[in-house]
Design a protein around this motif. Structure first.
Motif, PDB file in Angstrom:
ATOM      1  N   TYR A   1      33.143 144.009 -15.740  1.00 39.82           N
ATOM      2  CA  TYR A   1      32.659 145.074 -14.874  1.00 39.82           C
ATOM      3  C   TYR A   1      32.989 144.750 -13.433  1.00 39.82           C
ATOM      4  O   TYR A   1      32.669 143.671 -12.939  1.00 39.82           O
ATOM      5  CB  TYR A   1      31.144 145.257 -15.031  1.00 39.82           C
ATOM      6  CG  TYR A   1      30.558 146.330 -14.148  1.00 39.82           C
ATOM      7  CD1 TYR A   1      30.608 147.666 -14.533  1.00 39.82           C
ATOM      8  CD2 TYR A   1      29.970 146.014 -12.925  1.00 39.82           C
ATOM      9  CE1 TYR A   1      30.082 148.657 -13.724  1.00 39.82           C
ATOM     10  CE2 TYR A   1      29.441 147.001 -12.114  1.00 39.82           C
ATOM     11  CZ  TYR A   1      29.495 148.326 -12.521  1.00 39.82           C
ATOM     12  OH  TYR A   1      28.982 149.304 -11.706  1.00 39.82           O
ATOM     13  N   GLU A   2      33.648 145.703 -12.775  1.00 43.02           N
ATOM     14  CA  GLU A   2      33.959 145.569 -11.357  1.00 43.02           C
ATOM     15  C   GLU A   2      33.306 146.743 -10.639  1.00 43.02           C
ATOM     16  O   GLU A   2      33.753 147.871 -10.742  1.00 43.02           O
ATOM     17  CB  GLU A   2      35.478 145.589 -11.137  1.00 43.02           C
ATOM     18  CG  GLU A   2      36.216 144.453 -11.857  1.00 43.02           C
ATOM     19  CD  GLU A   2      37.722 144.617 -11.793  1.00 43.02           C
ATOM     20  OE1 GLU A   2      38.189 145.479 -11.022  1.00 43.02           O
ATOM     21  OE2 GLU A   2      38.427 143.899 -12.521  1.00 43.02           O
ATOM     22  N   GLY A   3      32.234 146.468  -9.962  1.00 40.00           N
ATOM     23  CA  GLY A   3      31.516 147.561  -9.313  1.00 40.00           C
ATOM     24  C   GLY A   3      30.403 147.055  -8.438  1.00 40.00           C
ATOM     25  O   GLY A   3      30.534 145.996  -7.797  1.00 40.00           O
ATOM     26  N   GLU A   4      29.281 147.792  -8.446  1.00 36.94           N
ATOM     27  CA  GLU A   4      28.184 147.447  -7.558  1.00 36.94           C
ATOM     28  C   GLU A   4      27.666 146.037  -7.816  1.00 36.94           C
ATOM     29  O   GLU A   4      27.407 145.652  -8.954  1.00 36.94           O
ATOM     30  CB  GLU A   4      27.021 148.428  -7.737  1.00 36.94           C
ATOM     31  CG  GLU A   4      27.421 149.878  -7.519  1.00 36.94           C
ATOM     32  CD  GLU A   4      27.471 150.643  -8.817  1.00 36.94           C
ATOM     33  OE1 GLU A   4      26.708 151.607  -8.936  1.00 36.94           O
ATOM     34  OE2 GLU A   4      28.254 150.262  -9.697  1.00 36.94           O
ATOM     35  N   ALA A   5      27.491 145.294  -6.741  1.00 31.38           N
ATOM     36  CA  ALA A   5      27.031 143.913  -6.859  1.00 31.38           C
ATOM     37  C   ALA A   5      25.609 143.832  -7.389  1.00 31.38           C
ATOM     38  O   ALA A   5      25.236 142.851  -8.037  1.00 31.38           O
ATOM     39  CB  ALA A   5      27.115 143.219  -5.494  1.00 31.38           C
ATOM     40  N   GLU A   6      24.803 144.901  -7.164  1.00 28.55           N
ATOM     41  CA  GLU A   6      23.390 144.853  -7.543  1.00 28.55           C
ATOM     42  C   GLU A   6      23.183 144.805  -9.055  1.00 28.55           C
ATOM     43  O   GLU A   6      22.099 144.475  -9.518  1.00 28.55           O
ATOM     44  CB  GLU A   6      22.642 146.039  -6.957  1.00 28.55           C
ATOM     45  CG  GLU A   6      23.142 147.380  -7.451  1.00 28.55           C
ATOM     46  CD  GLU A   6      22.376 148.545  -6.847  1.00 28.55           C
ATOM     47  OE1 GLU A   6      22.772 149.696  -7.081  1.00 28.55           O
ATOM     48  OE2 GLU A   6      21.385 148.298  -6.141  1.00 28.55           O
TER      49      GLU A   6
END
Length: 442
Positions: A329-334
């Motif tokens: 997954y490459e996306g929101e750090a949260e």
């Protein structure tokens, strides 16, 4: 119409009247037959109703048809089943609690599930069985949509997610075995997927779902590590509060002794004993190896413990690498660390368990399906295909060492997860499949 006719018959002639219009077919169970028929009517009727009201349209008809195919297949399959397995252990455990007895030795779960079933004991074993059977069927339906939604979060298009989920469920030994034993694995996996889908939008409900999963089956506690890696202290605090709260309610209903019985029963698994060739834990494999060499079983744990430490270290190394390189997954750090950690933590959860029965493969749904996004070479697909075959398609059998293929599949997946972790994005084949399915006009 069917309900109206049944009510009219009952009103006119009482329960005895049903004997004149209902027959029990060969190798059939009347209650299961009618549950299956009712589910089939409800599923198909709901599909037609939603279609008439245009709730099913070109944007979701692919998903709806895939779900209906899977649901009707399993409804018809379950109608033919008359003998079930582990449900008897749940019923016996609920009876133990109701009568104030220790939990029997085969009950290897926290007492939460038995406590929920305890109030039904006075109504007889059949009421508990029927309720659990219906809940398992409904749980499978929910599993389709939860897995579909989870795959979309990992970058699958809605149609590819539906197709992959349907293909995964249509031929799946762990799912079949779970349903045939009326096991709790699908309930547990649904709670795990719910915890993932609710995070981080609803920290409270995500933590509650994972806490309930742990109370159904202790092993999902390993998955909390994903949120520790994320350093989400608020989620961890809610998880701890819910876990203690549910435990307190369980203790209030039955005292502390059921938890003591649970620990005693699990501890007994680590004692010396003969192997079961279909049970694919490291413990079982070492026992089987010792037995085949004519060695005693007393020293098994001296070999199992180091092997489990090495396996856990390897899995944790994969988890760390997947998180650092954002493999899945490459996306929101949260939420990125949680989404990247969880696929490898599920195999770790199984490797640490003292038992890996064939139905536990339900927990590998997410790791194997998200892996398909990253594979690019024929060699990787060959390893993946072999591991998938062993984990989900191979019938259950008992033949050392060949029946330990499901254990081998776990290590094959970890090797692939390490290998693909350096790649960014998805494979070209996955991207083409995503685009091609979405381009089809319905």
């Amino acid at each position: 119409m069917v309900i109206a006719a049944a009510l009219g018959l009952y009103q006119a002639r009482g329960a005895a009247g049903f004997k004149e219009v209902i027959q029990q077919g060969p190798l059939s169970d009347v209650a299961i037959t009618f549950f299956s028929v009712a589910l089939a009517w409800l599923l198909f009727g709901a599909f037609l109703l939603l279609l008439a009201r245009r709730r099913i349209h070109s944007g979701n008809v692919f998903t709806a048809v895939c779900f209906l195919a899977v649901a009707l297949l399993y409804v018809n399959f379950l109608r033919e089943r008359t003998v079930y397995g582990d449900i008897n252990d749940y019923i016996k455990a609920a009876s133990n609690l109701f009568q104030g007895e220790p939990l029997h030795a085969r009950y290897l779960y926290p007492p939460f599930w038995a406590t929920l079933l305890k109030p039904l004991v006075p109504f007889g074993w059949r009421v508990i069985f029927d309720l659990c059977w219906i809940l398992n069927a409904l749980s499978l339906f929910a599993f389709f949509f939860l897995l579909h939604a989870t795959l979309k979060r990992y970058g699958f298009s809605p149609r590819l997610a539906a197709l992959v989920t349907a293909a995964f469920l249509l031929v799946n030994v762990p799912v079949i075995r779970t349903l045939c034993y009326v096991q709790v694995n699908i309930h547990v996996m649904n709670l795990i997927l719910a915890a993932l889908l609710l995070y981080p939008r609803s920290i409270v409900f995500s933590a509650l779902a994972m806490s309930l999963a742990v109370h159904f089956k202790a092993s999902p506690a390993v998955l909390v590590l994903a949120f520790l890696i994320q350093k989400d202290w608020r989620w961890l605090a809610w998880f701890a509060a819910f876990t203690l709260g549910v435990a307190a309610l369980t203790v209030a209903a039955g005292g502390v002794s059921p938890y003591r019985d649970f620990l005693t029963n699990v501890g007994a698994l680590y004692g010396a004993g003969g192997p079961s060739f279909r049970e694919n834990s490291l413990d079982s494999f070492v026992r089987a190896l010792f037995a085949s060499l004519g060695a005693g079983q007393a020293s098994v744990q001296y070999f199992v413990v180091p092997l489990k430490i090495l396996a856990a270290a390897a899995a944790l190394a994969v988890v760390s690498r997947n998180v650092r390189r954002e493999t899945f997954y490459e996306g929101e750090a949260e939420k990125g660390r949680v989404l990247n950690a969880l696929p490898a933590l599920l195999p770790l959860m199984m490797l640490l368990s003292p038992l890996i029965w064939e139905h536990h493969g339900v927990f590998l749904a997410l790791p194997f399906l998200v892996m398909a996004r990253k594979l690019s070479s024929a060699g990787e697909w060959s390893v993946f295909g072999a591991a998938y075959f062993l984990a989900f398609l191979m019938p259950t059998f008992d033949f050392f060492p060949w029946s330990y293929g499901r254990l081998l599949a776990l290590f094959a997946w970890l090797w692939l997860a390490w290998r693909v972790s350096g790649r960014t994005g998805t494979s070209a084949a996955f991207a083409r499949a995503n685009a091609a399915l979405e381009s089809i006009k319905l």
